[in-house]
Design a protein around this motif. Structure first.
Motif, short mmCIF file in Angstrom:
data_model
loop_
_atom_site.label_atom_id
_atom_site.label_comp_id
_atom_site.label_asym_id
_atom_site.label_seq_id
_atom_site.Cartn_x
_atom_site.Cartn_y
_atom_site.Cartn_z
N TYR A 184 -16.39 -0.80 -23.68
CA TYR A 184 -15.04 -1.05 -23.12
C TYR A 184 -13.83 -1.11 -24.16
CZ TYR A 184 -17.28 -1.32 -18.73
OH TYR A 184 -18.17 -1.20 -17.20
N LEU A 185 -13.83 -1.67 -25.11
CA LEU A 185 -12.98 -1.71 -26.26
C LEU A 185 -12.58 -0.31 -26.63
CD1 LEU A 185 -14.25 -5.11 -28.23
CD2 LEU A 185 -12.22 -4.85 -26.57
N SER A 186 -13.96 0.46 -26.76
CA SER A 186 -13.57 1.89 -27.31
C SER A 186 -12.81 2.63 -26.34
CB SER A 186 -14.77 2.65 -27.56
OG SER A 186 -15.35 3.15 -26.34
N LEU A 187 -12.56 2.16 -24.97
CA LEU A 187 -11.77 2.84 -24.06
C LEU A 187 -10.46 2.20 -23.91
CD1 LEU A 187 -14.41 3.42 -21.30
CD2 LEU A 187 -13.51 5.08 -22.75
N GLY A 188 -10.16 1.35 -24.69
CA GLY A 188 -8.84 0.77 -24.81
C GLY A 188 -8.49 -0.68 -23.91
N PHE A 189 -9.77 -0.94 -23.32
CA PHE A 189 -9.51 -2.32 -22.45
C PHE A 189 -9.17 -3.45 -23.72
CE2 PHE A 189 -11.63 0.36 -19.44
CZ PHE A 189 -11.07 -0.20 -18.33
N ARG A 190 -8.62 -4.46 -23.44
CA ARG A 190 -8.43 -5.64 -24.15
C ARG A 190 -8.58 -6.80 -23.40
NH1 ARG A 190 -9.82 -2.97 -27.53
NH2 ARG A 190 -8.52 -1.44 -28.89
N PRO A 191 -9.22 -7.85 -23.96
CA PRO A 191 -9.45 -9.21 -23.18
C PRO A 191 -8.09 -9.73 -23.12
CG PRO A 191 -10.88 -9.05 -25.19
CD PRO A 191 -9.91 -7.93 -25.14
N THR A 192 -7.98 -10.16 -21.68
CA THR A 192 -6.72 -11.12 -21.34
C THR A 192 -6.72 -12.46 -21.56
OG1 THR A 192 -7.82 -11.76 -19.07
CG2 THR A 192 -6.78 -9.43 -19.37
N GLY A 193 -7.81 -12.79 -22.07
CA GLY A 193 -7.97 -14.43 -22.48
C GLY A 193 -8.43 -15.23 -21.14
N GLU A 194 -8.56 -14.51 -19.87
CA GLU A 194 -9.40 -15.14 -18.76
C GLU A 194 -10.80 -14.96 -18.84
OE1 GLU A 194 -6.01 -14.08 -15.31
OE2 GLU A 194 -6.82 -12.40 -16.68
N GLU A 195 -11.51 -15.67 -18.20
CA GLU A 195 -12.99 -15.54 -17.61
C GLU A 195 -12.84 -15.58 -16.16
OE1 GLU A 195 -15.63 -18.16 -19.37
OE2 GLU A 195 -15.16 -17.49 -21.45
N SER A 196 -14.10 -14.66 -15.58
CA SER A 196 -14.32 -14.59 -14.16
C SER A 196 -15.77 -14.94 -14.16
CB SER A 196 -13.94 -13.38 -13.67
OG SER A 196 -14.18 -13.46 -12.29
N ASP A 197 -16.12 -16.10 -13.39
CA ASP A 197 -17.91 -16.17 -13.55
C ASP A 197 -18.42 -16.14 -14.78
OD1 ASP A 197 -17.63 -16.65 -10.77
OD2 ASP A 197 -17.81 -14.73 -10.18
N GLY A 198 -17.88 -16.72 -15.73
CA GLY A 198 -18.08 -16.55 -17.13
C GLY A 198 -18.36 -15.32 -17.77
N GLU A 199 -17.56 -14.47 -17.32
CA GLU A 199 -17.41 -13.12 -18.08
C GLU A 199 -16.13 -12.74 -18.59
OE1 GLU A 199 -18.57 -9.72 -15.39
OE2 GLU A 199 -20.57 -10.72 -14.88
N THR A 200 -15.97 -12.03 -19.59
CA THR A 200 -14.58 -11.69 -20.22
C THR A 200 -13.89 -10.79 -19.19
OG1 THR A 200 -15.42 -12.14 -22.25
CG2 THR A 200 -13.65 -10.58 -22.27
N VAL A 201 -12.72 -10.98 -18.90
CA VAL A 201 -11.71 -10.22 -18.18
C VAL A 201 -11.03 -9.22 -19.28
CG1 VAL A 201 -9.80 -10.30 -16.58
CG2 VAL A 201 -11.61 -11.96 -16.33
N ALA A 202 -10.77 -8.23 -18.94
CA ALA A 202 -10.03 -7.29 -19.89
C ALA A 202 -9.33 -6.17 -19.03
CB ALA A 202 -11.24 -6.54 -20.84
N VAL A 203 -8.32 -5.65 -19.75
CA VAL A 203 -7.20 -4.86 -18.82
C VAL A 203 -6.82 -3.68 -19.84
CG1 VAL A 203 -5.02 -6.24 -19.45
CG2 VAL A 203 -5.22 -4.81 -17.49
N VAL A 204 -6.44 -2.64 -19.18
CA VAL A 204 -6.15 -1.28 -19.75
C VAL A 204 -4.87 -0.81 -19.24
CG1 VAL A 204 -7.50 0.10 -18.95
CG2 VAL A 204 -6.69 0.67 -21.10
N GLU A 205 -3.82 -0.36 -19.61
CA GLU A 205 -2.87 0.27 -18.96
C GLU A 205 -3.45 1.66 -18.62
OE1 GLU A 205 1.35 0.49 -20.16
OE2 GLU A 205 0.97 -1.29 -21.55
N ILE A 206 -3.24 2.08 -17.21
CA ILE A 206 -3.96 3.38 -16.94
C ILE A 206 -3.17 4.59 -17.64
CG2 ILE A 206 -4.34 4.85 -15.10
CD1 ILE A 206 -4.88 2.43 -13.46
N ALA A 207 -2.00 4.53 -17.91
CA ALA A 207 -1.34 5.59 -18.59
C ALA A 207 -1.93 5.90 -20.08
CB ALA A 207 0.05 5.11 -18.89
N ASN A 208 -2.59 4.86 -20.58
CA ASN A 208 -3.26 5.01 -21.97
C ASN A 208 -4.45 5.66 -21.85
OD1 ASN A 208 -1.32 3.78 -23.29
ND2 ASN A 208 -2.16 1.89 -23.28
N LEU A 209 -4.87 5.89 -20.74
CA LEU A 209 -6.48 6.70 -20.68
C LEU A 209 -6.23 8.05 -20.31
CD1 LEU A 209 -8.73 3.91 -18.79
CD2 LEU A 209 -8.68 4.78 -21.14
#
Length: 161
Positions: free
Chosen positions: A136-161
């Motif tokens: 996911y990092l290789s696709l441009g997703f970056r951690p938000t600092g949040e967690e959901s059910d113990g999982e890392t939350v990440a986001v990417v700007e769709i225009a970047n894909l």
């Protein structure tokens, strides 16, 4: 890495592909990281208004499963206007991993989200051995600092894909 064929596509789950989709399994060392497809399909049924499940097909062969979530209020108690869409589940058959199918699926999901007017895509992952984090990092997703059910939350700007 083998390049997926030109007949690669996402398709709705139908009676014709249901058994093949449900038979998908990831590598044994990944089973603790992603739910089986049958659970995803149950969740899609239960959350029909927000789930977008698709088979990943290369020609007529089912090589994976992907499910997006569409316009979900992230934490309505904290901010009811924080509406998110993204990747809910990605299962690539053990026999078809490292061939570009996962990348294709993520690109197709983000293209669908873009068509629906979404500007960002979210994903979560477990950390630890076998984590999909590098993918996911290789696709441009970056951690938000949040967690959901113990999982890392990440986001990417769709225009970047």
């Amino acid at each position: 890495m083998r390049t997926p064929s030109a007949s690669l596509r996402l398709a709705p789950i139908t009676p014709d592909n249901l058994d093949a989709v449900c038979a998908l399994s990831v590598r044994p060392d990944q089973e603790h990281l992603v739910s089986p497809v049958v659970k995803s399909l149950a969740e899609a049924y239960a959350h029909g208004e927000t789930a977008w499940p698709r088979a990943i097909l290369d020609g007529d062969e089912v090589v994976g499963f992907v499910m997006a979530f569409l316009d979900i209020a992230w934490d309505p108690d904290k901010d009811p206007h924080d509406i998110r869409s993204g990747l809910w589940r990605l299962n690539i058959s053990a026999a078809h991993q490292s061939k570009g199918y996962g990348r294709f699926a993520v690109e197709e999901v983000t293209a669908e989200l873009r068509r629906r007017g979404t500007t960002h895509a979210y994903v979560t992952w477990h950390t630890g051995p076998g984590t999909p984090e590098p993918f996911y990092l290789s696709l441009g997703f970056r951690p938000t600092g949040e967690e959901s059910d113990g999982e890392t939350v990440a986001v990417v700007e769709i225009a970047n894909l």
